[in-house]
Design a protein around this motif. Structure first.
Motif, short mmCIF file in Angstrom:
data_model
loop_
_atom_site.label_atom_id
_atom_site.label_comp_id
_atom_site.label_asym_id
_atom_site.label_seq_id
_atom_site.Cartn_x
_atom_site.Cartn_y
_atom_site.Cartn_z
N ASP A 108 40.87 36.72 50.44
CA ASP A 108 40.29 37.23 48.94
C ASP A 108 41.05 36.59 48.01
O ASP A 108 41.87 36.86 47.42
CB ASP A 108 40.13 38.73 49.01
CG ASP A 108 39.65 39.05 47.61
OD1 ASP A 108 38.74 38.00 47.03
OD2 ASP A 108 39.78 39.96 47.10
N THR A 120 35.05 41.27 50.12
CA THR A 120 34.85 42.78 50.40
C THR A 120 33.69 42.95 51.39
O THR A 120 33.58 43.66 52.14
CB THR A 120 34.70 43.62 49.21
OG1 THR A 120 33.75 43.29 48.23
CG2 THR A 120 36.17 43.93 48.64
N GLY A 131 39.74 42.68 45.74
CA GLY A 131 38.42 42.92 45.24
C GLY A 131 38.54 43.36 43.63
O GLY A 131 38.01 44.32 43.41
N PHE A 135 34.00 50.89 47.58
CA PHE A 135 34.59 49.97 48.82
C PHE A 135 35.79 50.64 49.38
O PHE A 135 35.95 50.44 50.64
CB PHE A 135 34.91 48.69 48.25
CG PHE A 135 35.66 47.77 49.15
CD1 PHE A 135 35.12 47.20 50.20
CD2 PHE A 135 37.02 47.52 48.89
CE1 PHE A 135 36.05 46.55 51.23
CE2 PHE A 135 37.76 46.89 49.66
CZ PHE A 135 37.59 46.25 50.89
N ALA A 160 36.00 51.10 53.30
CA ALA A 160 37.08 50.46 53.92
C ALA A 160 38.00 51.13 54.97
O ALA A 160 38.27 50.88 55.92
CB ALA A 160 37.91 49.71 53.07
N CYS A 185 44.00 46.53 53.91
CA CYS A 185 43.79 45.46 52.67
C CYS A 185 45.29 45.43 52.50
O CYS A 185 46.22 46.57 52.31
CB CYS A 185 43.22 46.30 51.86
SG CYS A 185 41.44 46.56 51.85
#
Length: 204
Positions: free
Chosen positions: A34, A42, A65, A77, A81, A88
């Motif tokens: 990302d 995402t 994000g 999110f 997630a 992440c």
């Protein structure tokens, strides 16, 4: 259109656009990079997790994000997630992508065989590696200019706005289109503020 990341000169990664358009990746873990901080990374992470992949999203920023906060989507999110098992990691910049076990050239993606990704934890200078089946890149894009080049030599003024100039978000196209419409009539020239739109003018 996707630009080739500087850390992927051999083009081993798969652009996020391709995955969202339906390209299937082989079974195995996927690393999503990302570098845009918005919905691209995402969204594709959730899509791949729903397809059964183990997914990790890495970003050089402080938050995955990060600009989802502007649209109040970050909390949603994060909940999804966690539920999907998406990992992440922040503060990680990609140094390079190698084909695991060899460094062959001329291949189009790292889907076959697996890839090794070298990452830099930039606050500490520590390097890390990931062995994955595929790397999906949500990175910078460049404008597609073929249509512009074809129309620019025609009989009517054509004005480039938004992504046709350089990839940005939708509000830029709205703002620049309004500026074109409000600009005083002027001799024909290229650019986003190239005179008032006539009845046969086009916005690309």
């Amino acid at each position: 259109m996707p630009a080739v990341p500087s850390w992927d000169p051999e083009r081993l990664t798969v652009p996020v656009d391709d995955v969202l358009a339906g390209v299937r990746l082989p079974a195995g873990p996927v690393l999503v990079v990302d570098e845009l901080g918005f919905h691209q990374a995402t969204s594709v992470a959730e899509l791949l997790a729903a397809r059964g992949h183990a997914v990790e999203v890495v970003t050089p920023a402080l938050v995955v994000g990060q600009d989802l906060g502007l649209t109040l989507d970050r909390e949603g999110f994060r909940r999804r997630a966690h539920a999907a098992g998406i990992r992440c990691r922040t503060d990680l910049a990609v140094l390079g992508v190698l084909r695991r076990g060899e460094q062959s050239r001329g291949e189009q993606s790292c889907a076959e065989p697996d890839c090794t990704v070298e990452l830099l934890h930039h606050p500490t200078g520590r390097t890390e590696r990931r062995d994955v089946g595929a790397v999906v890149a949500a990175t910078a894009t460049v404008p597609a200019t073929r249509l512009w080049a074809a129309l620019a030599g025609g009989p009517w003024p054509v004005h480039r706005i938004g992504d046709a100039l350089t990839p940005r978000r939708f509000d830029a196209a709205i703002r620049e289109g309004r500026l074109v419409d409000l600009a005083p009539t002027a001799p024909r020239r290229t650019g986003a503020r190239a005179g008032r739109l006539g009845p046969c003018s086009s916005r690309i």
